[in-house]
Design a protein around this motif. Structure first.
Motif, PDB file in Angstrom:
ATOM      1  N   UNK A 149       0.960  -1.309  -0.121  1.00 55.83           N
ATOM      2  CA  UNK A 149       0.353  -0.157   0.226  1.00 55.83           C
ATOM      3  C   UNK A 149       1.038   1.691  -0.243  1.00 55.83           C
ATOM      4  N   UNK A 150       0.216   2.284  -0.408  1.00 60.26           N
ATOM      5  CA  UNK A 150       1.205   3.260  -0.831  1.00 60.26           C
ATOM      6  C   UNK A 150      -0.070   4.471  -0.107  1.00 60.26           C
ATOM      7  N   UNK A 163      -6.595   2.085  -3.963  1.00 59.00           N
ATOM      8  CA  UNK A 163      -6.360   1.204  -2.617  1.00 59.00           C
ATOM      9  C   UNK A 163      -5.677   0.085  -3.830  1.00 59.00           C
ATOM     10  N   UNK A 164      -4.310  -0.367  -3.271  1.00 59.75           N
ATOM     11  CA  UNK A 164      -4.417  -2.041  -4.146  1.00 59.75           C
ATOM     12  C   UNK A 164      -5.204  -3.115  -4.009  1.00 59.75           C
ATOM     13  N   UNK A 177      -4.883  -8.905  -4.001  1.00 61.67           N
ATOM     14  CA  UNK A 177      -4.204  -9.840  -4.684  1.00 61.67           C
ATOM     15  C   UNK A 177      -2.580  -9.114  -5.564  1.00 61.67           C
ATOM     16  N   UNK A 178      -2.678  -8.285  -4.999  1.00 65.37           N
ATOM     17  CA  UNK A 178      -2.031  -7.050  -6.102  1.00 65.37           C
ATOM     18  C   UNK A 178      -2.041  -6.226  -7.367  1.00 65.37           C
ATOM     19  N   UNK A 179      -1.810  -6.021  -7.373  1.00 61.40           N
ATOM     20  CA  UNK A 179      -0.975  -5.539  -9.109  1.00 61.40           C
ATOM     21  C   UNK A 179       0.220  -5.468  -9.914  1.00 61.40           C
ATOM     22  N   UNK A 180       0.629  -5.510 -10.751  1.00 58.15           N
ATOM     23  CA  UNK A 180       0.910  -5.322 -12.329  1.00 58.15           C
ATOM     24  C   UNK A 180       0.453  -4.463 -13.061  1.00 58.15           C
ATOM     25  N   UNK A 181       1.497  -3.461 -14.043  1.00 53.82           N
ATOM     26  CA  UNK A 181       1.621  -2.579 -14.789  1.00 53.82           C
ATOM     27  C   UNK A 181       2.670  -2.495 -15.357  1.00 53.82           C
TER      28      UNK A 181
END
Length: 403
Positions: free
Chosen positions: A297-298, A315-316, A319-323
């Motif tokens: 989180x940031x 909000x991430x 399951x996270x995120x790949x960009x």
């Protein structure tokens, strides 16, 4: 604010007793204004959001010798308020995070010398590319920090930057409450140590974020993040290649009831061909076991600058995120009376970090230029959902003026 008041009282006799106090006091006005129309069309909601807002900031900087004092007020007016502002419920329209507000934006005292700068009070803090700590300037109310910040350059090419933050003034303004409060208290430490190496600035960082407000996700945004970043640029004839690489690891901190750890990765390249521009990169905000708020989180970042302008991932996800992203554009120093003209386009493909699945794609477009003290920009974002969120289109027409 009690700590800030005490600091101001303690600083006053020091400044008055200093030989610098006999020097001339220089006064510099601060003034800027923004007029913006923002429209959001989101699937699943019966109406569009339309916000015509006017934001004004005005203040004054007084400087004598190495000391300065700054005070700046801010007001945001909703001329056309047909939107959900995040504070006053409107279940029929999408969110545009610019609630009406008026108040103190910045109030700080600063001592500045060649190797040492001390800033105390309500201030903007923007570290590196603002991925972890930023001012959220796209939002009309901005984000500021009640903090003491020390910047030290002990030897040429080395800089230490450490802040103790006891309050974060959010973009939700004076009426902010509940999950979107006007401010978030805590004991946060932000630390950077950078070295200007031959290939770029190498930075090590530690961000100990303490969000001590139960209404804000039940303390689940408190985290400790440690990492490193390399950012540099090299000339290639008339062209210029800029690059970034970063890694960080985050885990729970202080009163966070979750127990987790997650990684962050970034690789980014940008090529400026003295007009044409090309770029691309890959950013990963990792996940742990797929539970809410156990991904990277940031909460203090300028989030609009990252993962697309449609703001689908503020909000991430669990399951996270790949960009994966690619950009192109063109810039001109001047076209007729218009200076600093630029056109750009960015494409994003979003996937989950855990249990890899496609979230959606986004296209972002921007045209901007400057005449005199006014910058005009036209911005558009189109998010096409697959397995996350809803199709969303956003349009901005904006004028920014500064003294």
């Amino acid at each position: 604010m009690r700590a800030l008041s005490t600091l101001l009282l303690l600083s006053a006799p020091v400044l008055a007793a200093s030989p610098l106090a006999a020097q001339t006091v220089t006064l510099k006005p601060l003034a800027e204004a923004r007029l913006r129309w923002e429209q959001v069309d989101q699937d699943g909601l019966p109406q569009k959001a339309d916000a015509v807002t006017a934001r004004i900031r005005t203040g004054l900087v007084a400087t004598t010798g190495r000391w300065s004092a700054l005070a700046e007020a801010q007001g945001n007016l909703a001329i056309v308020p047909d939107y959900f502002d995040g504070v006053h419920p409107d279940p029929n329209r999408p969110l545009i995070g610019d609630p009406q507000s008026i108040g103190l934006y910045r109030a700080q005292i600063q001592y500045k010398s060649d190797p040492f700068t001390l800033t105390a009070g309500r201030q903007r803090i923007a570290l590196d590319d603002e991925r972890f700590v930023g001012a959220a300037q796209i939002r009309n109310n901005g984000q500021t920090f009640d903090a003491v910040r020390v910047e030290l350059v002990p030897v040429k090419g080395v800089k230490a930057d450490v802040s103790y933050v006891w309050g974060v003034r959010t973009v939700w303004g004076i009426d902010g409450t509940g999950v979107r409060p006007r401010s978030v208290g805590g004991n946060t430490v932000l630390a950077n140590l950078g070295w200007a190496s031959p290939i770029g600035t190498l930075t090590g960082f530690a961000y100990l974020i303490d969000e001590d407000e139960a209404a804000v996700q039940g303390f689940r945004l408190s985290s400790q993040t440690y990492g490193t970043r390399l950012a540099g640029a090299q000339s290639l004839g008339k062209a210029k290649l800029a690059y970034q690489a970063s890694w960080a690891r985050q885990s729970d901190y202080h009163r966070n009831p979750n127990s987790y750890s997650a990684d962050y990765w970034l690789a980014d390249l940008a090529l400026d061909l003295n007009g044409p521009r090309l770029g691309g990169g890959y950013e990963v905000l990792g996940a742990d076991k797929g539970q809410a708020l156990t991904s990277f989180q940031t909460p203090l970042s300028s989030i609009f600058k990252f993962q697309g302008w449609a703001d689908k991932f503020t909000t991430t996800p669990a399951d996270g995120i790949r960009d994966l992203y690619a950009s192109t554009g063109w810039g001109w120093k001047q076209v007729g009376p218009v200076k600093a003209v630029s056109l750009s386009a960015v494409w994003h493909r979003f996937e989950s970090d855990r249990l890899i699945r496609h979230y959606g794609n986004e296209i972002d477009l921007l045209a901007q230029g400057k005449i005199g003290r006014t910058t005009a920009s036209l911005r558009y974002a189109d998010y096409q959902a697959d397995r996350f969120g809803a199709d969303t289109q956003k349009l901005w027409l904006q004028l920014d003026w500064t003294i």
